[in-house]
Design a protein around this motif. Sequence first.
Motif, PDB file in Angstrom:
ATOM      1  N   ILE A  23       0.697  -1.051  -0.075  1.00  0.00           N
ATOM      2  CA  ILE A  23       0.099   0.045  -0.095  1.00  0.00           C
ATOM      3  C   ILE A  23       0.952   1.143  -0.146  1.00  0.00           C
ATOM      4  O   ILE A  23       0.754   2.266  -0.764  1.00  0.00           O
ATOM      5  CB  ILE A  23      -0.807  -0.039   1.330  1.00  0.00           C
ATOM      6  N   ALA A  24       1.882   0.973   0.847  1.00  0.00           N
ATOM      7  CA  ALA A  24       2.864   2.174   0.906  1.00  0.00           C
ATOM      8  C   ALA A  24       3.530   2.437  -0.532  1.00  0.00           C
ATOM      9  O   ALA A  24       3.568   3.760  -0.872  1.00  0.00           O
ATOM     10  CB  ALA A  24       3.890   2.346   1.959  1.00  0.00           C
ATOM     11  N   ALA A  69      -6.534  -4.932 -12.748  1.00  0.00           N
ATOM     12  CA  ALA A  69      -5.900  -5.885 -13.604  1.00  0.00           C
ATOM     13  C   ALA A  69      -4.812  -6.807 -12.773  1.00  0.00           C
ATOM     14  O   ALA A  69      -5.012  -7.900 -12.891  1.00  0.00           O
ATOM     15  CB  ALA A  69      -5.331  -5.252 -14.831  1.00  0.00           C
ATOM     16  N   GLY A  70      -3.938  -6.178 -12.263  1.00  0.00           N
ATOM     17  CA  GLY A  70      -3.145  -6.881 -11.249  1.00  0.00           C
ATOM     18  C   GLY A  70      -3.757  -7.599 -10.286  1.00  0.00           C
ATOM     19  O   GLY A  70      -3.576  -8.800  -9.898  1.00  0.00           O
ATOM     20  N   ALA A  71      -4.855  -7.291  -9.687  1.00  0.00           N
ATOM     21  CA  ALA A  71      -5.731  -7.921  -8.495  1.00  0.00           C
ATOM     22  C   ALA A  71      -6.249  -9.114  -9.343  1.00  0.00           C
ATOM     23  O   ALA A  71      -6.334 -10.410  -8.680  1.00  0.00           O
ATOM     24  CB  ALA A  71      -6.720  -7.066  -8.077  1.00  0.00           C
ATOM     25  N   PHE A 258       3.132 -13.323 -16.491  1.00  0.00           N
ATOM     26  CA  PHE A 258       3.694 -13.845 -15.284  1.00  0.00           C
ATOM     27  C   PHE A 258       3.125 -13.440 -14.043  1.00  0.00           C
ATOM     28  O   PHE A 258       3.760 -13.540 -12.829  1.00  0.00           O
ATOM     29  CB  PHE A 258       5.030 -14.254 -15.281  1.00  0.00           C
ATOM     30  N   LEU A 259       2.315 -12.545 -14.013  1.00  0.00           N
ATOM     31  CA  LEU A 259       1.890 -11.847 -12.776  1.00  0.00           C
ATOM     32  C   LEU A 259       1.144 -12.788 -12.115  1.00  0.00           C
ATOM     33  O   LEU A 259       1.255 -12.828 -10.644  1.00  0.00           O
ATOM     34  CB  LEU A 259       0.910 -10.393 -12.983  1.00  0.00           C
ATOM     35  N   ILE A 285      -1.249  -7.935  -3.722  1.00  0.00           N
ATOM     36  CA  ILE A 285      -0.043  -8.031  -4.051  1.00  0.00           C
ATOM     37  C   ILE A 285       0.110  -7.868  -5.582  1.00  0.00           C
ATOM     38  O   ILE A 285       0.887  -6.954  -6.206  1.00  0.00           O
ATOM     39  CB  ILE A 285       0.846  -9.214  -3.690  1.00  0.00           C
ATOM     40  N   GLY A 286      -0.825  -8.563  -6.312  1.00  0.00           N
ATOM     41  CA  GLY A 286      -0.754  -8.519  -7.730  1.00  0.00           C
ATOM     42  C   GLY A 286      -1.240  -6.821  -8.405  1.00  0.00           C
ATOM     43  O   GLY A 286      -0.514  -6.455  -9.068  1.00  0.00           O
ATOM     44  N   GLY A 287      -2.176  -6.366  -7.633  1.00  0.00           N
ATOM     45  CA  GLY A 287      -2.566  -4.935  -7.923  1.00  0.00           C
ATOM     46  C   GLY A 287      -1.456  -4.152  -7.570  1.00  0.00           C
ATOM     47  O   GLY A 287      -1.191  -3.291  -8.461  1.00  0.00           O
TER      48      GLY A 287
END
Length: 663
Positions: A23-24, A69-71, A258-259, A285-287
Amino acid sequence: MPATTEMTAPSRQRLAIGGGVVIAGCLGMLLLLVLLMPAVPGPPAAAQALRSILLWHSLMPRAVVAVLAGAALGLSGALLQHVLRNPIADASTLGIAAGAQLALTVALGLSPSLLVLPREVTAFAGGVGALALVLALSWRRQLDPVTVALSGMIVTMVASAASVAVVLARGEYAMSIFIWGSGALSQQDWSGALSLLPRLIVGMIATLVLMRPLRVLSLDDAAARSLGVSIHAIRLTVLALAVWLAASVIAIVGVIGFLGLVAPALARYCGARTTGEVVGGAAVIGGGVLFVADGLMQLLGPGFSDLAPAGAATALLGGPLLLLLLPRVRSVLTAKIAAVLPGRRLSRPGRGIMLLVMFLAVLLVLATVVGATEAGLTVSLGSDLHGLLPFRLPRLIAAGGAGAMLAAAGLIMQRITGNPLASPEVLGVSAGGGAGLTVALFLVAFPSLPVMLASMALGALASFLLIMALTARTGFSPERVLLAGVALGALSMALITLVLAQGDMRSFILLTWISGSTNTAGPLQAGVAMAALALLVLPLLFAGRWLALLPLGAQVGRSLGLSVARARLSLAVLAALLTAAGSFIVGPLSLTGLVAPHLARIAGFQRPGHQLAASLILGAAILIAADWLSRLVIYPYQIPLGLFAALISGPYLLWLLSRRAPA
């Protein structure tokens, strides 16, 4: 990889710290992006208004899309790994991304009528088809992790070859389709974010509903059935959900490499242990990883133009992570593959080699005189043949020389590693040569032929030596060798994609190389191919003892007086040079280096010298036949040789993976 059900206090602390760091990091990156936005010229009021438009209609939507998308990809990867009990499962390693991209590329390039369907439906259909093929190939081996990874790599290779063929066939859309497919997150409004948000919410709700059966799947199948869980139904449901999440992202922003592998691994490293913690941590973490990676690409690019698409940047994380995960993977795949290949021996191998030489000569004559016209197949003789020879013969000679070199390289790799699946294409050595070519294109705008060949040779040699160094401690464990090759191949292709996505002249050089086109092959290329073949194969004629003893293992070799390290290094250098010279002509996808030695062994050539001679002839025959057929099947168009060879050789490896070893 099944998650445990207990979590210690230090694990909770690490998970909390990891979430706080994510988050930081996101907040810090967002602050940097806002503060470092480039100045807008013009009157202060107009400049401020334009800056506000860029902030709220480009930068902020892009940030939200990256997080969503990352999430979604992190959640998808965690579900795939959990349900398949495979720590290296991901949309990239299972062929889902390549299948979805192929379906979208076909729809965009060849069948615009398919665009009446939502892009998400098209991508989902392609992803499901690819995953179904991978699971079908792996089912007999009980979803063995290495079988799954190798099947996914081959499906990805064949699907990528087909995608490049479509891209090249539609030149006016070529680079735009490729850049989009590399995972570009640029946004002009909030439509992408508004499209992804409900899909992610639905995916998270569905995951919560399935949480109890997911926890039960952490047990073995017998225990899960005793608790009343329908294993196959739950697996299919979870797999469909994971593919749908990945397809939703691909349809909107392209392939983010690979994410889904990186996020769950980082979640476990941060302390996640239970199923819910791994799934939730992977989404968070993905996001964060995708947002930070995309922000770095913007900051490092000139004037906030992307240094590289975010999808290509995240793909760079996949290769090293696969290497780190090698110790966690167990498999007996290659022992079963070796059992599938017959071990009969020809009683008169010399006669067999003469028959192969005669077959190659007949094939070369047919490929030279038989061609296609508007009226169908025609035989050109006399003056007609004299006029066609300068066009047909050099490309056939170049293709044959490249096929022979790749076959020799594949035989060397199989002998050094004792691995029946080793080849320049499968181990990523051809892709390593492409990474060397990429570096040369970065350093020299228009490198000469010697510079390109030298750079490819260095890249191929570095890749093969690294694979050997990483797997030497395990005695070149076949499974470790294969996974190390898959990892390095993924890393090399990510480097290549970074350049391809730029859309400049270097991109067209690399795209042409990947396709393996011989359309422009002339006497120079044919001469180089023959000279390289003669120069590099000649030392192998004196290395028969090395090739015979190395598959028996280092201890046996040393007991018989063999300098194992020197033999391996010398043969590795030859294999790298053969790979570079061969793949320079026909690209990295042909799979000739795998198929030709197998055909030689199946035909009964067992002794190293006989198998080498047969492999050389069969490798040349495969690519001569591929070049010939590539000119005939869709006349007046031509399929690039490397892509056509991959399309006909890939199914062989898929068949081999699906075979059951005899009892």
